[in-house]
Design a protein around this motif. Structure first.
Motif, PDB file in Angstrom:
ATOM      1  N   ALA A  30       3.435   2.993  12.478  1.00 47.21           N
ATOM      2  CA  ALA A  30       3.193   4.146  11.609  1.00 47.21           C
ATOM      3  C   ALA A  30       4.386   4.395  10.692  1.00 47.21           C
ATOM      4  O   ALA A  30       4.223   4.626   9.482  1.00 47.21           O
ATOM      5  CB  ALA A  30       2.904   5.389  12.454  1.00 47.21           C
ATOM      6  N   ALA A  31       5.589   4.342  11.239  1.00 48.22           N
ATOM      7  CA  ALA A  31       6.788   4.594  10.444  1.00 48.22           C
ATOM      8  C   ALA A  31       7.021   3.499   9.415  1.00 48.22           C
ATOM      9  O   ALA A  31       7.319   3.768   8.243  1.00 48.22           O
ATOM     10  CB  ALA A  31       8.005   4.719  11.371  1.00 48.22           C
ATOM     11  N   ASP A  32       6.872   2.237   9.828  1.00 43.94           N
ATOM     12  CA  ASP A  32       7.151   1.113   8.933  1.00 43.94           C
ATOM     13  C   ASP A  32       6.119   0.969   7.823  1.00 43.94           C
ATOM     14  O   ASP A  32       6.426   0.439   6.744  1.00 43.94           O
ATOM     15  CB  ASP A  32       7.213  -0.193   9.719  1.00 43.94           C
ATOM     16  N   CYS A  33       4.881   1.391   8.081  1.00 42.18           N
ATOM     17  CA  CYS A  33       3.799   1.166   7.118  1.00 42.18           C
ATOM     18  C   CYS A  33       3.512   2.377   6.232  1.00 42.18           C
ATOM     19  O   CYS A  33       2.539   2.365   5.464  1.00 42.18           O
ATOM     20  CB  CYS A  33       2.526   0.742   7.848  1.00 42.18           C
ATOM     21  N   ALA A  70       2.252   9.174   7.624  1.00 43.36           N
ATOM     22  CA  ALA A  70       2.994  10.417   7.851  1.00 43.36           C
ATOM     23  C   ALA A  70       3.446  10.524   9.300  1.00 43.36           C
ATOM     24  O   ALA A  70       4.555  11.004   9.575  1.00 43.36           O
ATOM     25  CB  ALA A  70       2.128  11.617   7.478  1.00 43.36           C
ATOM     26  N   ASP A  71       2.599  10.088  10.217  1.00 42.87           N
ATOM     27  CA  ASP A  71       2.938  10.113  11.631  1.00 42.87           C
ATOM     28  C   ASP A  71       1.931   9.237  12.376  1.00 42.87           C
ATOM     29  O   ASP A  71       1.052   8.622  11.770  1.00 42.87           O
ATOM     30  CB  ASP A  71       2.943  11.540  12.193  1.00 42.87           C
ATOM     31  N   GLN A  72       2.053   9.171  13.689  1.00 42.37           N
ATOM     32  CA  GLN A  72       1.178   8.312  14.471  1.00 42.37           C
ATOM     33  C   GLN A  72      -0.277   8.791  14.424  1.00 42.37           C
ATOM     34  O   GLN A  72      -1.203   7.977  14.464  1.00 42.37           O
ATOM     35  CB  GLN A  72       1.669   8.240  15.922  1.00 42.37           C
ATOM     36  N   SER A  73      -0.493  10.089  14.316  1.00 44.56           N
ATOM     37  CA  SER A  73      -1.855  10.616  14.219  1.00 44.56           C
ATOM     38  C   SER A  73      -2.528  10.164  12.923  1.00 44.56           C
ATOM     39  O   SER A  73      -3.732   9.869  12.897  1.00 44.56           O
ATOM     40  CB  SER A  73      -1.839  12.149  14.285  1.00 44.56           C
ATOM     41  N   HIS A  74      -1.734  10.102  11.849  1.00 44.34           N
ATOM     42  CA  HIS A  74      -2.247   9.623  10.567  1.00 44.34           C
ATOM     43  C   HIS A  74      -2.689   8.163  10.691  1.00 44.34           C
ATOM     44  O   HIS A  74      -3.775   7.788  10.219  1.00 44.34           O
ATOM     45  CB  HIS A  74      -1.155   9.769   9.503  1.00 44.34           C
ATOM     46  N   GLY A 102       0.791  -1.217   0.000  1.00 42.24           N
ATOM     47  CA  GLY A 102       0.000   0.000   0.000  1.00 42.24           C
ATOM     48  C   GLY A 102       0.822   1.264   0.000  1.00 42.24           C
ATOM     49  O   GLY A 102       0.263   2.354   0.181  1.00 42.24           O
ATOM     50  N   GLN A 103       2.115   1.163  -0.221  1.00 45.16           N
ATOM     51  CA  GLN A 103       2.971   2.356  -0.243  1.00 45.16           C
ATOM     52  C   GLN A 103       3.365   2.676  -1.687  1.00 45.16           C
ATOM     53  O   GLN A 103       4.541   2.759  -2.041  1.00 45.16           O
ATOM     54  CB  GLN A 103       4.204   2.139   0.629  1.00 45.16           C
ATOM     55  N   VAL A 104       2.358   2.823  -2.535  1.00 47.14           N
ATOM     56  CA  VAL A 104       2.559   3.199  -3.932  1.00 47.14           C
ATOM     57  C   VAL A 104       1.640   4.374  -4.235  1.00 47.14           C
ATOM     58  O   VAL A 104       0.634   4.588  -3.562  1.00 47.14           O
ATOM     59  CB  VAL A 104       2.254   2.031  -4.892  1.00 47.14           C
ATOM     60  N   ARG A 105       1.973   5.123  -5.259  1.00 47.73           N
ATOM     61  CA  ARG A 105       1.168   6.271  -5.666  1.00 47.73           C
ATOM     62  C   ARG A 105       0.350   5.894  -6.894  1.00 47.73           C
ATOM     63  O   ARG A 105       0.870   5.311  -7.848  1.00 47.73           O
ATOM     64  CB  ARG A 105       2.056   7.480  -5.959  1.00 47.73           C
ATOM     65  N   VAL A 106      -0.932   6.264  -6.861  1.00 43.49           N
ATOM     66  CA  VAL A 106      -1.819   5.950  -7.977  1.00 43.49           C
ATOM     67  C   VAL A 106      -1.321   6.613  -9.256  1.00 43.49           C
ATOM     68  O   VAL A 106      -1.374   6.029 -10.340  1.00 43.49           O
ATOM     69  CB  VAL A 106      -3.260   6.389  -7.655  1.00 43.49           C
ATOM     70  N   GLU A 107      -0.801   7.830  -9.136  1.00 45.21           N
ATOM     71  CA  GLU A 107      -0.267   8.522 -10.315  1.00 45.21           C
ATOM     72  C   GLU A 107       0.869   7.724 -10.944  1.00 45.21           C
ATOM     73  O   GLU A 107       1.003   7.661 -12.176  1.00 45.21           O
ATOM     74  CB  GLU A 107       0.238   9.915  -9.938  1.00 45.21           C
TER      75      GLU A 107
END
Length: 313
Positions: free
Chosen positions: A240-243, A246-250, A184-189
């Motif tokens: 949050a960092a590994d996945c 942006a941060d833990q709130s995200h 899930g760490q890819v950009r649709v663009e």
């Protein structure tokens, strides 16, 4: 970077049996589950980026209760993202069932309907396959002498269906595979650019054939990996960092959006033993059929449209 893992006092709900080998049917991950008892199972059902078949192996049946009060019992199918933001419940007692994690890329071939028609829903397998076919498989699973025999029965059934069923466009199978492989760490663009498609074209075809827009698929795959790590006892900041958040709130916002509860609640509700968690929640990948879909790095694959390009899942 090492990720902190905390000890969990939660007793796993399910006893998981893994097949001795990976499924020969691309896009499928199998597991055998038995509730540990003696108390009946009652837990929240979180969304996954797969369609899930729950195939009953005996008289006792798995049950799913929707927030609306509607109840489902027997062999069931849940669509992509079922349970998003709602308190759907799984209920069972003395039940054994084969779980089939099914890539949306082969859903129409296996189920007879596309994943878009099942998004965020749960239906009886009888309604998709017909009572005779569903009952025949249920009876054979009940008579099977071992989990391996059950896995073989299910695999043979799925192999017949996928061989005869329709395939999605190879470009879309490739795009789904890239999203899953990238957690899930890819950009649709970026996906659209590699395909040489516009974002609008990718959105419309992806949604029509895979059941949800590509951006939502990216979020759901990323959430699934994060939720598995949280349930495995990893600290939220590290998850949050590994996945790729942006941060833990995200991370917190995404978990609440998908589950209706906080990351701390997800972390306190492990349903299987830690050794089984990553495997049983594995998102199946379906290698693209040979055609003009680009491979990673921009290299294009060419070959007969009826072949299957095999790759590791």
């Amino acid at each position: 970077m090492a990720t902190a893992v905390r000890e969990s006092a939660v007793t796993p709900v399910w006893e998981v049996t893994r097949p001795a080998r990976r499924s020969r049917v691309p896009g499928v991950v199998l597991a055998g589950l038995r509730d540990r008892g003696p108390a009946p199972v009652d837990h929240r059902l979180d969304p996954h980026p797969v369609l899930t078949l729950a195939l009953a192996c005996g008289e006792a049946a798995l049950g799913i209760d929707e927030p609306t009060g509607r109840q489902h019992r027997g062999s069931l199918v849940t669509g992509l993202g079922f349970g998003v933001g709602e308190a759907a419940r799984v209920r069972a007692a003395n039940v054994e069932w084969v779980q089939v994690r099914l890539s949306p890329a082969i859903a129409r071939a296996v189920l007879g309907v596309g994943p878009a028609e099942l998004e965020r829903s749960v239906v009886a397998l009888d309604d998709l396959w017909g009572e005779r076919r569903a009952a025949r498989l249920r009876e054979r699973l009940a008579r099977a002498a071992s989990w391996e025999e059950r896995f073989a029965l299910v695999e043979a059934c799925l192999a017949r269906l996928t061989a005869a069923g329709p395939a999605i466009e190879p470009e879309l199978a490739w795009a789904w595979d890239r999203i899953v492989a990238g957690h899930g760490q890819v950009r649709v663009e970026g996906l659209a650019g590699e395909l040489g498609w516009s974002r609008k074209r990718l959105w419309s075809r992806f949604h029509a054939q895979l059941g949800l827009p590509p951006k939502r698929a990216v979020r759901l795959v990323r959430f699934d990996r994060a939720a598995t790590r949280l349930a495995g006892g990893q600290a939220a900041a590290g998850v949050a960092a590994d996945c790729g958040y942006a941060d833990q709130s995200h991370l917190h916002r995404d978990v609440v959006t998908f589950t209706g509860v906080t990351p701390a609640t997800v972390a306190g509700q492990s349903l299987v033993a830690p050794a089984d968690m990553a495997w049983v929640d594995h998102v199946p990948r379906l290698p693209a059929r040979w055609g003009n879909a680009p491979a990673p790095g921009g290299v294009r694959m060419h070959g007969p449209a009826t072949g299957v390009a095999h790759a590791s899942s």
